[in-house]
Design a protein around this motif. Structure first.
Motif, PDB file in Angstrom:
ATOM      1  N   TYR A 102      -5.510  -1.719 -11.919  1.00  0.00           N
ATOM      2  CA  TYR A 102      -5.077  -1.487 -10.534  1.00  0.00           C
ATOM      3  C   TYR A 102      -3.709  -0.801 -10.505  1.00  0.00           C
ATOM      4  O   TYR A 102      -3.542   0.249  -9.864  1.00  0.00           O
ATOM      5  CB  TYR A 102      -5.017  -2.838  -9.813  1.00  0.00           C
ATOM      6  N   GLY A 103      -2.743  -1.370 -11.225  1.00  0.00           N
ATOM      7  CA  GLY A 103      -1.399  -0.784 -11.250  1.00  0.00           C
ATOM      8  C   GLY A 103      -1.375   0.571 -11.925  1.00  0.00           C
ATOM      9  O   GLY A 103      -0.648   1.480 -11.502  1.00  0.00           O
ATOM     10  N   GLY A 104      -2.189   0.733 -12.988  1.00  0.00           N
ATOM     11  CA  GLY A 104      -2.231   2.022 -13.692  1.00  0.00           C
ATOM     12  C   GLY A 104      -2.783   3.124 -12.814  1.00  0.00           C
ATOM     13  O   GLY A 104      -2.245   4.248 -12.793  1.00  0.00           O
ATOM     14  N   CYS A 105      -3.878   2.832 -12.090  1.00  0.00           N
ATOM     15  CA  CYS A 105      -4.437   3.838 -11.160  1.00  0.00           C
ATOM     16  C   CYS A 105      -3.413   4.225 -10.098  1.00  0.00           C
ATOM     17  O   CYS A 105      -3.215   5.411  -9.800  1.00  0.00           O
ATOM     18  CB  CYS A 105      -5.691   3.298 -10.493  1.00  0.00           C
ATOM     19  N   ASN A 106      -2.762   3.208  -9.540  1.00  0.00           N
ATOM     20  CA  ASN A 106      -1.745   3.486  -8.517  1.00  0.00           C
ATOM     21  C   ASN A 106      -0.606   4.326  -9.072  1.00  0.00           C
ATOM     22  O   ASN A 106      -0.114   5.252  -8.407  1.00  0.00           O
ATOM     23  CB  ASN A 106      -1.179   2.176  -7.961  1.00  0.00           C
ATOM     24  N   LEU A 107      -0.186   4.022 -10.293  1.00  0.00           N
ATOM     25  CA  LEU A 107       0.943   4.733 -10.894  1.00  0.00           C
ATOM     26  C   LEU A 107       0.602   6.194 -11.159  1.00  0.00           C
ATOM     27  O   LEU A 107       1.409   7.094 -10.903  1.00  0.00           O
ATOM     28  CB  LEU A 107       1.349   4.036 -12.192  1.00  0.00           C
ATOM     29  N   VAL A 108      -0.597   6.441 -11.671  1.00  0.00           N
ATOM     30  CA  VAL A 108      -1.017   7.823 -11.957  1.00  0.00           C
ATOM     31  C   VAL A 108      -1.117   8.620 -10.655  1.00  0.00           C
ATOM     32  O   VAL A 108      -0.634   9.768 -10.564  1.00  0.00           O
ATOM     33  CB  VAL A 108      -2.362   7.832 -12.699  1.00  0.00           C
ATOM     34  N   LEU A 109      -1.738   8.022  -9.635  1.00  0.00           N
ATOM     35  CA  LEU A 109      -1.863   8.709  -8.344  1.00  0.00           C
ATOM     36  C   LEU A 109      -0.493   8.987  -7.731  1.00  0.00           C
ATOM     37  O   LEU A 109      -0.229  10.082  -7.213  1.00  0.00           O
ATOM     38  CB  LEU A 109      -2.697   7.856  -7.385  1.00  0.00           C
ATOM     39  N   ALA A 110       0.398   7.996  -7.796  1.00  0.00           N
ATOM     40  CA  ALA A 110       1.743   8.157  -7.216  1.00  0.00           C
ATOM     41  C   ALA A 110       2.546   9.212  -7.949  1.00  0.00           C
ATOM     42  O   ALA A 110       3.215  10.051  -7.331  1.00  0.00           O
ATOM     43  CB  ALA A 110       2.478   6.819  -7.239  1.00  0.00           C
ATOM     44  N   ALA A 111       2.496   9.189  -9.286  1.00  0.00           N
ATOM     45  CA  ALA A 111       3.256  10.166 -10.072  1.00  0.00           C
ATOM     46  C   ALA A 111       2.744  11.585  -9.828  1.00  0.00           C
ATOM     47  O   ALA A 111       3.535  12.536  -9.744  1.00  0.00           O
ATOM     48  CB  ALA A 111       3.160   9.818 -11.556  1.00  0.00           C
ATOM     49  N   THR A 112       1.426  11.733  -9.704  1.00  0.00           N
ATOM     50  CA  THR A 112       0.859  13.060  -9.433  1.00  0.00           C
ATOM     51  C   THR A 112       1.300  13.564  -8.067  1.00  0.00           C
ATOM     52  O   THR A 112       1.695  14.729  -7.912  1.00  0.00           O
ATOM     53  CB  THR A 112      -0.682  12.998  -9.496  1.00  0.00           C
ATOM     54  N   ALA A 113       1.244  12.685  -7.063  1.00  0.00           N
ATOM     55  CA  ALA A 113       1.675  13.076  -5.713  1.00  0.00           C
ATOM     56  C   ALA A 113       3.148  13.476  -5.705  1.00  0.00           C
ATOM     57  O   ALA A 113       3.529  14.479  -5.091  1.00  0.00           O
ATOM     58  CB  ALA A 113       1.435  11.919  -4.734  1.00  0.00           C
ATOM     59  N   ALA A 114       3.981  12.687  -6.392  1.00  0.00           N
ATOM     60  CA  ALA A 114       5.423  12.990  -6.426  1.00  0.00           C
ATOM     61  C   ALA A 114       5.702  14.283  -7.185  1.00  0.00           C
ATOM     62  O   ALA A 114       6.592  15.052  -6.808  1.00  0.00           O
ATOM     63  CB  ALA A 114       6.176  11.830  -7.060  1.00  0.00           C
ATOM     64  N   ALA A 115       4.940  14.526  -8.258  1.00  0.00           N
ATOM     65  CA  ALA A 115       5.179  15.726  -9.069  1.00  0.00           C
ATOM     66  C   ALA A 115       4.871  16.999  -8.286  1.00  0.00           C
ATOM     67  O   ALA A 115       5.679  17.945  -8.276  1.00  0.00           O
ATOM     68  CB  ALA A 115       4.337  15.663 -10.344  1.00  0.00           C
ATOM     69  N   ILE A 116       3.703  17.039  -7.619  1.00  0.00           N
ATOM     70  CA  ILE A 116       3.376  18.264  -6.880  1.00  0.00           C
ATOM     71  C   ILE A 116       4.323  18.436  -5.694  1.00  0.00           C
ATOM     72  O   ILE A 116       4.658  19.567  -5.308  1.00  0.00           O
ATOM     73  CB  ILE A 116       1.908  18.281  -6.412  1.00  0.00           C
ATOM     74  N   CYS A 117       4.786  17.321  -5.137  1.00  0.00           N
ATOM     75  CA  CYS A 117       5.719  17.416  -4.012  1.00  0.00           C
ATOM     76  C   CYS A 117       7.090  17.891  -4.479  1.00  0.00           C
ATOM     77  O   CYS A 117       7.695  18.766  -3.862  1.00  0.00           O
ATOM     78  CB  CYS A 117       5.826  16.051  -3.325  1.00  0.00           C
ATOM     79  N   ALA A 118       7.573  17.330  -5.574  1.00  0.00           N
ATOM     80  CA  ALA A 118       8.926  17.660  -6.051  1.00  0.00           C
ATOM     81  C   ALA A 118       9.019  19.069  -6.605  1.00  0.00           C
ATOM     82  O   ALA A 118      10.040  19.744  -6.435  1.00  0.00           O
ATOM     83  CB  ALA A 118       9.356  16.649  -7.116  1.00  0.00           C
TER      84      ALA A 118
END
Length: 803
Positions: A168-184
């Motif tokens: 659960y935490g790993g899926c959330n972390l990967v999704l969050a990091a991807t969203a932040a990377a494309i945004c940043a």
């Protein structure tokens, strides 16, 4: 950056004295022998010192409010995605020059018909595309989040609890990091809600890249990834921004880069029509997010748009109707099960109409209590969010890696809360008369099994282990008085309130509607449970009223929120109660601070013009906030003077003044725009002698559409043009491209009155003319930045804000 004669500058050096008729008009405002001493004007008309002296020359300043004039950089820049960018204004004013008049005289009925048809066609496209994007967002979120929750649930059924948390935490972390990377890395401007930026744009502020195609891309996919990552955020704010970006893209007037240069599209190469389309786009975004077409129209009217008219009402209404039709058609396709885990999920929709409320005077007491709680919690939420965003800006300004790390840290905290807190909740026996399966295994529902044995469910997991939309459905469900323990509601409210605060400032597209609705619905249920002995209203209705109170306390919207909630719940009987609770919560919260979007607009440094003038502006006149010397051009000007002025200034408007022998006395011809000067210089229609022409050769050489505004970032720049020494010594007639009817005010007009006029007309430049004869025909130019509080208080530090 828009006009010039006010003290604002960045890095340009003042121009030296020049020959020809490049004028430095020093204002002679004293009238009694005292002189005004001015420094040369920089990029934005800054003057290093401007003091009024006594007649005896002793040098003692006679004006106690006036101090050394410094550069005004605060209202010239904004922080968009933690990047500092220069601020320009939009040209909503119609430029009435010879080219414009010739174009309107020659425009045929066929062309007028084409313009009207195309405008409605674009509005139709905006509605269709926004509806499709809204459906795609929900489809993607339901399937991605559904897969993640199913995986976790399957592991928990096998009693592999630690592995379930890692998954659960790993899926959330990967999704969050991807969203932040494309945004940043791709579009920092896509972070956050986007509503403050759209609101500022429709007010006339053009911040860099807020409506760019890259921002649209990141807004769509970043929002999907962020919501799927389990963050306490919504996709409603990003949907407003998405609708505005789609409208801006369609309203560019064609694109040479992508070979989309249809003659019909050229009609929209101006800011006025783009503003109308973006207003329709923002309304479509709300309609797509909530399936609330009328609420979308009212949102655009109440919160987004600064200028409104009946024609715009029709177009926004048509746009949101198209969105509603598109969404309904697409959702019908999914009812057969062809959309994976979507089913009837997503797109918050719940029906409370079966619970017909009959309320009494005792119920009104409960409503008043809810309104007061919503106002207090809303004011506190805005205060804390302001502090948190200022702290986050320090981290975000250090670069994309820090943005991603901050997002990942918040993701870990959110996952730990979502997975860990339900362990504190007791297992509750399934109700005997449960309408749906209990516990709900492998799908969304009110009764999540979590770690409980068969026949029991975990109330807190029913809220945390769902998508945000499904959690709202659970809270709003009727006939569920005993479904959630009081301790469960208290824990969930505290967690959502805090997580909503710390989540908003991260580098992910995030809306505030969903966290606010979740928190408000939770304390609404708490109040409903506590006041159950004196009230007959259903807890689900109390949840609805709690959500309304918190929305009113944070966002300070009343009419649009009221209609959106009624459209969501299909419960018209609740209208009086929702109206009452919104009015109370907004009134209470207004005693503490501004609405959350107004705060963010100020925090970002966007120079937003309010509908009303500040009280201290009544103590000043228009002439108090302009400064000289003023850069102006003669009606027939030397090319070298124009080129030099454009190179050393960033002004977007220059006064044009005819002087003898062209006219009997100095006469203000009008205002010429920088973009028009560049087009004229590029055409090189120069003359060897300084003589006024009829302008016919300019009218033959150019058409009105040659001077139309280009799309985002595609305009001509002075650096793109090259001139020979011979050309620089030639002359050019500016009369054909000069706006001969600019808006003007006399220098003695109250600054408050000038501010209201400036905002009501949607101006970029407001010319200030002298009160007395025998002086230069123009005193200065007021632009948006001259009305900003920090600029005025910088000029007059002793002018109390409380005046």
């Amino acid at each position: 950056m828009d006009g010039h004669p006010s003290p604002r500058s960045h890095n340009h050096h003042p121009p030296p004295e020049m020959d020809g008729s490049f004028n430095y008009d020093i204002e002679s405002m004293d009238g009694g022998g005292g002189a005004w001493r001015g420094a040369s004007t920089g990029r934005n008309g800054s003057s290093e010192a401007l003091l009024r002296y006594d007649d005896d020359g002793s040098g003692g300043p006679r004006e106690p409010l006036l101090r050394k004039r410094t550069k005004n950089t605060t209202s010239q820049i904004a922080i968009v995605g933690a990047n500092v960018c220069p601020i320009e204004s939009l040209d909503y004013e119609i430029v009435e020059n010879d080219l414009f008049k010739q174009d309107w005289r020659s425009r045929k009925k066929k062309q007028i018909f084409q313009y009207i048809v195309l405008k409605w066609a674009l509005v139709l496209l905006i509605g269709m595309l926004t509806g499709i994007v809204g459906f795609f967002n929900n489809l993607a979120v339901e399937n991605i989040a559904g897969f993640k929750l199913l995986l976790t649930n399957d592991l928990m059924l096998k009693h592999r609890y630690f592995t379930a948390f890692l998954a659960y935490g790993g899926c959330n972390l990967v999704l969050a990091a991807t969203a932040a990377a494309i945004c940043a890395y791709i579009a920092p401007a896509a972070a956050g809600s986007g509503i403050p930026e759209v609101k500022a744009y429709l007010n006339g502020v053009d911040a860099y890249s807020i409506l760019a195609p890259s921002t649209l891309f990141v807004k769509i996919f970043g929002s999907i990834l962020g919501v799927s990552a389990g963050f306490v955020l919504g996709k409603e704010g990003p949907m407003v921004h998405t609708g505005a970006c789609i409208a801006n893209l369609l309203g560019q007037g064609g694109s040479r880069k992508y070979h989309l240069t249809c003659n019909w599209l050229r009609y929209f190469k101006n800011d006025r029509d783009r503003r109308d389309l973006i207003t329709c786009g923002s309304a479509a975004g709300v309609a797509a997010a909530f399936r609330a077409p009328v609420g979308g129209v009212l949102f655009a009217l109440e919160e987004a748009a600064s200028w409104w008219r009946s024609a715009l009402l029709w177009r926004t209404f048509f746009t949101t109707a198209v969105v509603a039709v598109v969404l309904r058609a697409l959702i019908e396709l999914c009812r057969s099960g062809k959309c994976g885990l979507f089913g009837q999920g997503g797109l918050i929709m719940f029906d409370l109409s079966s619970t017909i409320p009959t309320y009494t005077a005792q119920d009104l007491v409960a409503i008043i209590v809810l309104g007061i709680i919503g106002g207090v919690f809303g004011g506190l939420f805005n205060f804390l969010l302001d502090r948190i965003l200022r702290a986050y800006s320090i981290i975000n300004e250090r670069g994309p890696p820090f943005k991603i790390l901050l997002t990942m840290a918040i993701s870990i905290i959110t996952s730990a809360c979502s997975y860990g807190l339900p362990w504190l909740a007791p297992c509750t026996p399934c109700p005997v008369d449960a309408v749906e399966e209990c516990p709900s295994i492998g799908r969304s529902g009110n009764f999540k099994n979590f770690q409980c044995p068969p026949g029991y469910y975990n109330g807190l997991a029913s809220l945390f282990f769902n998508t945000n939309d499904d959690a709202i459905r659970n809270l709003f469900s009727s006939g569920t008085e005993k479904e959630f323990h009081m301790s469960t509601l208290f824990v969930f409210f505290t967690a959502i309130y805090c997580l909503g605060l710390v989540t908003y400032g991260i580098a992910v597209p995030s809306g505030l509607f969903i966290p606010v609705i979740l928190a408000g619905a939770t304390y609404g249920r708490i109040v409903g449970t506590l006041l159950g002995p004196i009230s007959d209203l259903d807890p689900g209705l109390f949840a609805l009223l709690g959500a309304a109170s918190f929305l009113g306390g944070t966002m300070r919207m009343t009419v649009s929120v009221c209609v959106i909630l009624l459209e969501l719940t299909n419960d018209l009987h609740m209208l009086p109660l929702v109206m009452l609770v919104l009015l109370i919560s907004k009134t209470i919260a207004d005693c503490f601070n501004k609405g959350v979007y107004d705060q963010i607009v100020v925090m970002k440094g966007l120079p937003f013009m309010e509908a009303h003038a500040e009280p201290y502006m009544r103590h000043l006149v228009a002439g108090d906030v302009v400064s000289g010397p003023l850069i102006s051009f003669s009606g027939v000007e030397k090319v070298g003077n124009i080129v030099y002025a454009l190179r050393i200034t960033g002004h977007n408007g220059f006064p044009v003044v005819d002087e003898p022998p062209v006219s009997e006395s100095p006469e203000l011809v009008g205002l010429v725009l920088r973009s028009h000067l560049l087009v004229l210089l590029k055409g090189k229609t120069f003359m060897k002698d300084k003589v006024k022409t009829s302008g016919s050769f300019v009218l033959r050489r150019f058409g009105a559409f040659d001077y139309a505004k280009a799309g985002s970032g595609k305009g001509l720049k002075i650096e793109d043009l090259d001139f020979t020494d011979e050309e620089l010594e030639m002359y050019v007639d500016l009369h054909p491209i000069t706006n001969t009817s600019p808006y003007t005010v006399v220098e003695t007009m109250s600054l408050a009155k000038a501010a209201v006029l400036f905002r009501a007309l949607g101006l970029r430049h407001l010319l200030v003319v002298p009160k007395t004869p025998g002086r230069p025909p123009i005193v200065g130019i007021l632009t948006r930045h001259d009305f900003m509080p920090e600029h005025i208080h910088g000029l007059f530090p002793n002018l109390g804000k409380s005046h």
